[in-house]
Design a protein around this motif. Structure first.
Motif, PDB file in Angstrom:
ATOM      1  N   GLU A 243     -49.901 -18.194  -1.221  1.00 14.75           N
ATOM      2  CA  GLU A 243     -50.376 -19.559  -1.453  1.00 14.75           C
ATOM      3  C   GLU A 243     -50.834 -19.719  -2.896  1.00 14.75           C
ATOM      4  N   LYS A 244     -50.552 -18.715  -3.725  1.00 13.38           N
ATOM      5  CA  LYS A 244     -51.062 -18.714  -5.093  1.00 13.38           C
ATOM      6  C   LYS A 244     -50.144 -19.415  -6.084  1.00 13.38           C
ATOM      7  N   LEU A 245     -49.063 -20.030  -5.590  1.00 14.08           N
ATOM      8  CA  LEU A 245     -48.228 -20.789  -6.515  1.00 14.08           C
ATOM      9  C   LEU A 245     -49.092 -21.899  -7.106  1.00 14.08           C
ATOM     10  N   TYR A 246     -49.222 -21.913  -8.402  1.00 10.03           N
ATOM     11  CA  TYR A 246     -50.100 -22.887  -9.031  1.00 10.03           C
ATOM     12  C   TYR A 246     -49.312 -23.785  -9.966  1.00 10.03           C
ATOM     13  N   GLN A 247     -49.851 -24.958 -10.201  1.00  9.15           N
ATOM     14  CA  GLN A 247     -49.201 -25.878 -11.116  1.00  9.15           C
ATOM     15  C   GLN A 247     -49.207 -25.288 -12.524  1.00  9.15           C
ATOM     16  N   HIS A 248     -48.093 -25.351 -13.180  1.00  6.51           N
ATOM     17  CA  HIS A 248     -48.007 -24.889 -14.562  1.00  6.51           C
ATOM     18  C   HIS A 248     -48.903 -25.769 -15.428  1.00  6.51           C
ATOM     19  N   PRO A 249     -49.572 -25.195 -16.446  1.00  4.00           N
ATOM     20  CA  PRO A 249     -50.438 -26.007 -17.307  1.00  4.00           C
ATOM     21  C   PRO A 249     -49.720 -27.227 -17.881  1.00  4.00           C
ATOM     22  N   ASP A 250     -48.418 -27.084 -18.095  1.00  4.82           N
ATOM     23  CA  ASP A 250     -47.651 -28.215 -18.601  1.00  4.82           C
ATOM     24  C   ASP A 250     -46.672 -28.672 -17.530  1.00  4.82           C
ATOM     25  N   ALA A 251     -47.210 -28.824 -16.317  1.00  4.41           N
ATOM     26  CA  ALA A 251     -46.359 -29.111 -15.160  1.00  4.41           C
ATOM     27  C   ALA A 251     -45.602 -30.425 -15.304  1.00  4.41           C
ATOM     28  N   ASN A 252     -46.216 -31.422 -15.917  1.00  5.27           N
ATOM     29  CA  ASN A 252     -45.533 -32.708 -16.057  1.00  5.27           C
ATOM     30  C   ASN A 252     -44.276 -32.578 -16.911  1.00  5.27           C
ATOM     31  N   SER A 253     -44.400 -31.851 -18.024  1.00  8.52           N
ATOM     32  CA  SER A 253     -43.234 -31.643 -18.875  1.00  8.52           C
ATOM     33  C   SER A 253     -42.189 -30.804 -18.164  1.00  8.52           C
ATOM     34  N   ARG A 254     -42.651 -29.793 -17.421  1.00 12.62           N
ATOM     35  CA  ARG A 254     -41.719 -28.916 -16.714  1.00 12.62           C
ATOM     36  C   ARG A 254     -40.917 -29.697 -15.679  1.00 12.62           C
ATOM     37  N   ILE A 255     -41.606 -30.488 -14.866  1.00 15.98           N
ATOM     38  CA  ILE A 255     -40.894 -31.193 -13.811  1.00 15.98           C
ATOM     39  C   ILE A 255     -39.970 -32.270 -14.393  1.00 15.98           C
ATOM     40  N   THR A 256     -40.383 -32.867 -15.515  1.00 17.35           N
ATOM     41  CA  THR A 256     -39.509 -33.849 -16.169  1.00 17.35           C
ATOM     42  C   THR A 256     -38.250 -33.177 -16.689  1.00 17.35           C
ATOM     43  N   SER A 257     -38.408 -31.973 -17.227  1.00 16.19           N
ATOM     44  CA  SER A 257     -37.259 -31.214 -17.716  1.00 16.19           C
ATOM     45  C   SER A 257     -36.310 -30.862 -16.585  1.00 16.19           C
ATOM     46  N   VAL A 258     -36.869 -30.431 -15.456  1.00 16.62           N
ATOM     47  CA  VAL A 258     -36.047 -30.077 -14.307  1.00 16.62           C
ATOM     48  C   VAL A 258     -35.325 -31.312 -13.766  1.00 16.62           C
ATOM     49  N   PHE A 259     -36.046 -32.430 -13.686  1.00 19.74           N
ATOM     50  CA  PHE A 259     -35.432 -33.685 -13.236  1.00 19.74           C
ATOM     51  C   PHE A 259     -34.271 -34.082 -14.148  1.00 19.74           C
ATOM     52  N   THR A 260     -34.491 -33.998 -15.456  1.00 18.52           N
ATOM     53  CA  THR A 260     -33.456 -34.397 -16.414  1.00 18.52           C
ATOM     54  C   THR A 260     -32.231 -33.503 -16.301  1.00 18.52           C
ATOM     55  N   GLU A 261     -32.465 -32.216 -16.113  1.00 17.41           N
ATOM     56  CA  GLU A 261     -31.338 -31.293 -15.958  1.00 17.41           C
ATOM     57  C   GLU A 261     -30.528 -31.630 -14.721  1.00 17.41           C
ATOM     58  N   LEU A 262     -31.219 -31.896 -13.606  1.00 18.06           N
ATOM     59  CA  LEU A 262     -30.532 -32.222 -12.361  1.00 18.06           C
ATOM     60  C   LEU A 262     -29.764 -33.531 -12.488  1.00 18.06           C
ATOM     61  N   LEU A 263     -30.340 -34.491 -13.199  1.00 19.29           N
ATOM     62  CA  LEU A 263     -29.657 -35.762 -13.433  1.00 19.29           C
ATOM     63  C   LEU A 263     -28.376 -35.538 -14.239  1.00 19.29           C
ATOM     64  N   GLU A 264     -28.484 -34.747 -15.299  1.00 19.19           N
ATOM     65  CA  GLU A 264     -27.336 -34.523 -16.179  1.00 19.19           C
ATOM     66  C   GLU A 264     -26.245 -33.703 -15.507  1.00 19.19           C
ATOM     67  N   ARG A 265     -26.613 -32.877 -14.550  1.00 11.46           N
ATOM     68  CA  ARG A 265     -25.610 -32.051 -13.872  1.00 11.46           C
ATOM     69  C   ARG A 265     -24.583 -32.888 -13.119  1.00 11.46           C
ATOM     70  N   GLN A 266     -24.898 -34.136 -12.865  1.00 18.68           N
ATOM     71  CA  GLN A 266     -23.968 -34.994 -12.128  1.00 18.68           C
ATOM     72  C   GLN A 266     -22.931 -35.658 -13.038  1.00 18.68           C
ATOM     73  N   PHE A 267     -23.057 -35.432 -14.328  1.00 19.66           N
ATOM     74  CA  PHE A 267     -22.162 -36.059 -15.292  1.00 19.66           C
ATOM     75  C   PHE A 267     -21.503 -35.001 -16.174  1.00 19.66           C
ATOM     76  N   PRO A 268     -20.363 -35.367 -16.819  1.00 21.41           N
ATOM     77  CA  PRO A 268     -19.671 -36.648 -16.729  1.00 21.41           C
ATOM     78  C   PRO A 268     -18.874 -36.781 -15.432  1.00 21.41           C
ATOM     79  N   ILE A 269     -18.609 -38.014 -15.046  1.00 20.22           N
ATOM     80  CA  ILE A 269     -17.727 -38.292 -13.918  1.00 20.22           C
ATOM     81  C   ILE A 269     -16.295 -38.134 -14.430  1.00 20.22           C
ATOM     82  N   GLU A 270     -15.544 -37.207 -13.846  1.00 19.52           N
ATOM     83  CA  GLU A 270     -14.237 -36.875 -14.401  1.00 19.52           C
ATOM     84  C   GLU A 270     -13.066 -37.316 -13.540  1.00 19.52           C
ATOM     85  N   SER A 271     -13.335 -37.805 -12.351  1.00 22.06           N
ATOM     86  CA  SER A 271     -12.252 -38.329 -11.510  1.00 22.06           C
ATOM     87  C   SER A 271     -12.824 -39.368 -10.555  1.00 22.06           C
TER      88      SER A 271
END
Length: 301
Positions: free
Chosen positions: A181-209
């Motif tokens: 249960e010791k998983l803790y929020q990273h001190p810069d958790a907001n930046s981390r989660i935004t980075s992860v979100f952006t990566e996941l968003l970009e993984r869906q592009f480009p649309i190639e067909s």
């Protein structure tokens, strides 16, 4: 955006070779001693990214496991389950480099498990991937890894059936232990989660067909993939970027729509479908709201 690390990438970066049997099956499996990843006393850190394979790791010493937007600091032994959906990295803080890990594709278990491996508690969405081990548990898990190593180096025809059983035994051993249960929020958790979100968003592009489809279209969709509550995702992105999650998704969507309108000969219905809209009229309304001009007019301009 960082690309997903493949098993081939892993071998090139960590072990500087490619196994001859790597391409023989989609369910490729291997088990490795952690010490073998150290060459000339230099450890090449794993980048913070997604993989296209599962990994189960017995790590010793002082380490920080960065997993999605959370981190776990362990001084001792830990059994960690990593899945391809979630980006992670391991930060070693001590000289103890002993341990084991195994890597495999989901197909390795497709025929032997009643349900998908991703439905297991340590791999499923919202699951807890970390298990702190005492000395006895460390020995038990080490013994299983050693049996895997002995078997994979054998000539036994059915060795992978045995190895599946060993991995299953390890999974059940972990489920008998309380997850950390010791998983803790990273001190810069907001930046981390935004980075992860952006990566996941970009993984869906480009649309190639025209058959490719943009499927994660809402904050809720992304929150489920990132194992966080949608309100937490929205707050983190707002604090980091000043924009809403919906704004960022819409902006990326309209950018792709512009590219498809200008650089393909797909009709409006095809573009509407691949961008995730159920009806062309919905796409028309969305594009016009964002660009103040209809898609057909934008294309002909």
């Amino acid at each position: 955006m960082p690309k997903t690390e493949t098993i081939e990438d892993f071998y090139k970066q960590k072990l500087n070779y490619l196994p001859e049997d790597l391409q023989q099956g989609l369910g490729y499996f291997n088990v490795i001693r952690a010490e073998d990843c150290y060459k000339n006393d230099v450890y090449v850190p794993i980048s913070y990214t997604r993989r296209d394979f599962y990994k189960i790791s017995l790590a010793r010493g002082k380490n920080v496991f960065h997993y999605a937007d959370k981190s776990l600091e362990v001084n001792g032994s830990a059994l960690i389950f990593f899945n391809p959906q979630v980006p992670y990295t391991v930060e070693s803080l001590s000289d103890d480099r002993s341990g084991f890990f195994c890597i495999f594709k989901e197909a390795f278990f497709t025929e032997s498990l009643r349900n998908s491996i991703s439905s297991l508690p340590m791999f499923k969405i919202g699951g807890k991937p970390a298990y702190i081990l005492n000395e006895e548990q460390d020995k038990q898990i080490s013994d299983i890894f050693q049996r895997m190593i002995n078997e994979i180096n054998s000539d036994y025809v059915y060795k992978y059936d045995l190895i599946r059983n060993y991995v299953t035994e390890m999974i059940h051993s972990a489920m008998k232990i309380e997850p950390s249960e010791k998983l803790y929020q990273h001190p810069d958790a907001n930046s981390r989660i935004t980075s992860v979100f952006t990566e996941l968003l970009e993984r869906q592009f480009p649309i190639e067909s025209p058959s490719q489809r943009f499927t994660l279209r809402s904050a809720k969709d992304f929150a489920e993939k990132l194992y966080v509550h949608v309100n937490h995702l929205n707050r983190a992105i707002k604090m980091t970027t000043g924009k809403t999650t919906t704004d960022l998704i819409s902006q990326r969507l309209v950018n792709e729509a512009q590219a498809l309108l200008k650089h393909t000969d797909w009709n409006i219905s095809e573009i509407s479908y691949c961008l995730g809209f159920e009806e062309p009229a919905h796409f028309n309304n969305f594009f016009k709201k964002q660009m103040q001009v209809a898609p057909s007019v934008y294309r002909s301009a």
